[in-house]
Design an enzyme around this catalytic site. Sequence first.
Site, PDB file in Angstrom:
ATOM      1  N   THR A 175       0.798  -1.227   0.000  1.00 18.85           N
ATOM      2  CA  THR A 175       0.000   0.000   0.000  1.00 18.85           C
ATOM      3  C   THR A 175       0.830   1.277   0.000  1.00 18.85           C
ATOM      4  O   THR A 175       1.933   1.298   0.536  1.00 18.85           O
ATOM      5  CB  THR A 175      -0.858  -0.049   1.283  1.00 18.85           C
ATOM      6  OG1 THR A 175      -1.733  -1.156   1.181  1.00 18.85           O
ATOM      7  CG2 THR A 175      -1.683   1.199   1.500  1.00 18.85           C
ATOM      8  N   GLY A 205     -10.489  -3.485   2.481  1.00 18.62           N
ATOM      9  CA  GLY A 205      -9.638  -3.292   3.654  1.00 18.62           C
ATOM     10  C   GLY A 205      -9.879  -1.951   4.309  1.00 18.62           C
ATOM     11  O   GLY A 205     -10.916  -1.303   4.124  1.00 18.62           O
ATOM     12  N   ASP A 206      -8.908  -1.517   5.064  1.00 15.91           N
ATOM     13  CA  ASP A 206      -9.010  -0.262   5.819  1.00 15.91           C
ATOM     14  C   ASP A 206      -8.808   0.975   4.938  1.00 15.91           C
ATOM     15  O   ASP A 206      -9.283   2.060   5.265  1.00 15.91           O
ATOM     16  CB  ASP A 206      -7.923  -0.233   6.888  1.00 15.91           C
ATOM     17  CG  ASP A 206      -6.538  -0.313   6.229  1.00 15.91           C
ATOM     18  OD1 ASP A 206      -6.263  -1.333   5.572  1.00 15.91           O
ATOM     19  OD2 ASP A 206      -5.755   0.650   6.338  1.00 15.91           O
ATOM     20  N   THR A 226      -1.076   2.034   6.944  1.00 14.91           N
ATOM     21  CA  THR A 226      -0.818   0.821   6.157  1.00 14.91           C
ATOM     22  C   THR A 226      -0.610  -0.341   7.123  1.00 14.91           C
ATOM     23  O   THR A 226      -0.205  -0.148   8.261  1.00 14.91           O
ATOM     24  CB  THR A 226       0.426   1.009   5.263  1.00 14.91           C
ATOM     25  OG1 THR A 226       0.840  -0.281   4.782  1.00 14.91           O
ATOM     26  CG2 THR A 226       1.595   1.610   6.010  1.00 14.91           C
ATOM     27  N   GLY A 227      -0.880  -1.541   6.635  1.00  8.93           N
ATOM     28  CA  GLY A 227      -0.704  -2.730   7.471  1.00  8.93           C
ATOM     29  C   GLY A 227      -1.919  -3.620   7.373  1.00  8.93           C
ATOM     30  O   GLY A 227      -2.665  -3.557   6.389  1.00  8.93           O
ATOM     31  N   GLY A 229      -5.257  -4.603   7.255  1.00  5.94           N
ATOM     32  CA  GLY A 229      -6.486  -3.828   7.161  1.00  5.94           C
ATOM     33  C   GLY A 229      -7.539  -4.252   8.156  1.00  5.94           C
ATOM     34  O   GLY A 229      -8.272  -3.418   8.704  1.00  5.94           O
TER      35      GLY A 229
HETATM   36  N1  ASP Z   1      -3.956  -1.941   4.613  1.00  8.32           N
HETATM   37  C1  ASP Z   1      -3.977  -2.630   3.364  1.00  8.32           C
HETATM   38  C2  ASP Z   1      -5.134  -3.572   3.329  1.00  8.32           C
HETATM   39  O1  ASP Z   1      -5.333  -4.296   4.281  1.00  8.32           O
HETATM   40  C3  ASP Z   1      -2.750  -3.429   3.092  1.00  8.32           C
HETATM   41  C4  ASP Z   1      -1.464  -2.794   3.526  1.00  8.32           C
HETATM   42  O2  ASP Z   1      -1.396  -1.644   3.932  1.00  8.32           O
HETATM   43  O3  ASP Z   1      -0.475  -3.494   3.474  1.00  8.32           O
HETATM   44  O4  ASP Z   1      -5.816  -3.601   2.353  1.00  8.32           O
END
Ligand code: ASP
Length: 314
Positions: A175, A205-206, A226-227, A229
């Site tokens: 992301t 996702g988030d 990011t991370g 979600g």
């Molecule tokens: N947050 C994003 C999701 O879960 C993925 C990411 O940030 O790595 O869609």
Amino acid sequence: MVEPVVIVHGGAWAVPEILWDRSIAGVKTAALRGYKVLQEGGSVVDVAEAAVISLEDNPVFDAGTGSVLTFDEQVEMDAIIMNGATMEAGAVAAIRNIPNPVKVARLIMEKTPHVMLAGEGANKFASQYGINEVDKELLITPYAKEELAEYKKYTNTVYCLFNKTEHANPVGHDTVGCAVVDQKGHTACATSTGGITAKMPGRVGDSPIIGAGGYADDEVGAVSTTGCGEAIMKACLARHIVSVMGTGQDVVTAIKSGLNHMETRINGFGGAIAVSCKGDVGMQFSTPRMPWAYVRQGKLHYGIHPGQHIIEDL
Ligand code: ASP
């Protein structure tokens, strides 16, 4: 007068060595691109959009071109943009096969009474503004295909990148996002993603959720996250960070608070970038790595490893 700053990230995850240099080059280019738009008189929304387009167009990152694949090998992307002056926001969820979801998010913010459009409706809306679906093969990289094949070897595919353990054979990417504050203290954020490899079709996702994937309020500042979600949504991570900043805490303390809450309560990992309306800037991550870069006062700052902070004169 506030010292303007443009900060971007290229996703919080394990980032394998093979992608370190290209990830760093990508975030540096995007931060510089955003800063140039600001110097040329662009609004903070113009800056956030331009920086994120630069990252979406870079196949190293999981957004636009380079997006990871759903379990059934489709490209479904999420994005948000938010204007801290008006607190208007636009978002797309599970939009298919377009190179720049952040452009559609901005059009939703500016041209409709709604905040978010999803799926087919989002694609139909985008095509009214000349943003048509492209052949999905133009957006899919060999990395994305390889990573999906790798994930399909595991039963618990969705979560394996989000704990602190390095994935057996990480080949994917992640992301992207931007947070910006200008001389007048106006703020904006944008986040864009292809989501997570092997996600269920239709999974959102988030990233497009206000208060989770991004948040901007000129009274406090702007954040892009990011991370994992699923964890970020439960933690309302971006809103948590802005709330803590609103109590007078510095940007880094606020991000740490959000990540700590997410880890202790939800066992989720990720990262965030933030600016305050006074021109403070910071980034933190609880994953092994997160490429980031920002431009402030004629200097380009960047890093990818925990504690790494390199400064170059422009
Ligand atoms: N947050 C994003 C999701 O879960 C993925 C990411 O940030 O790595 O869609």
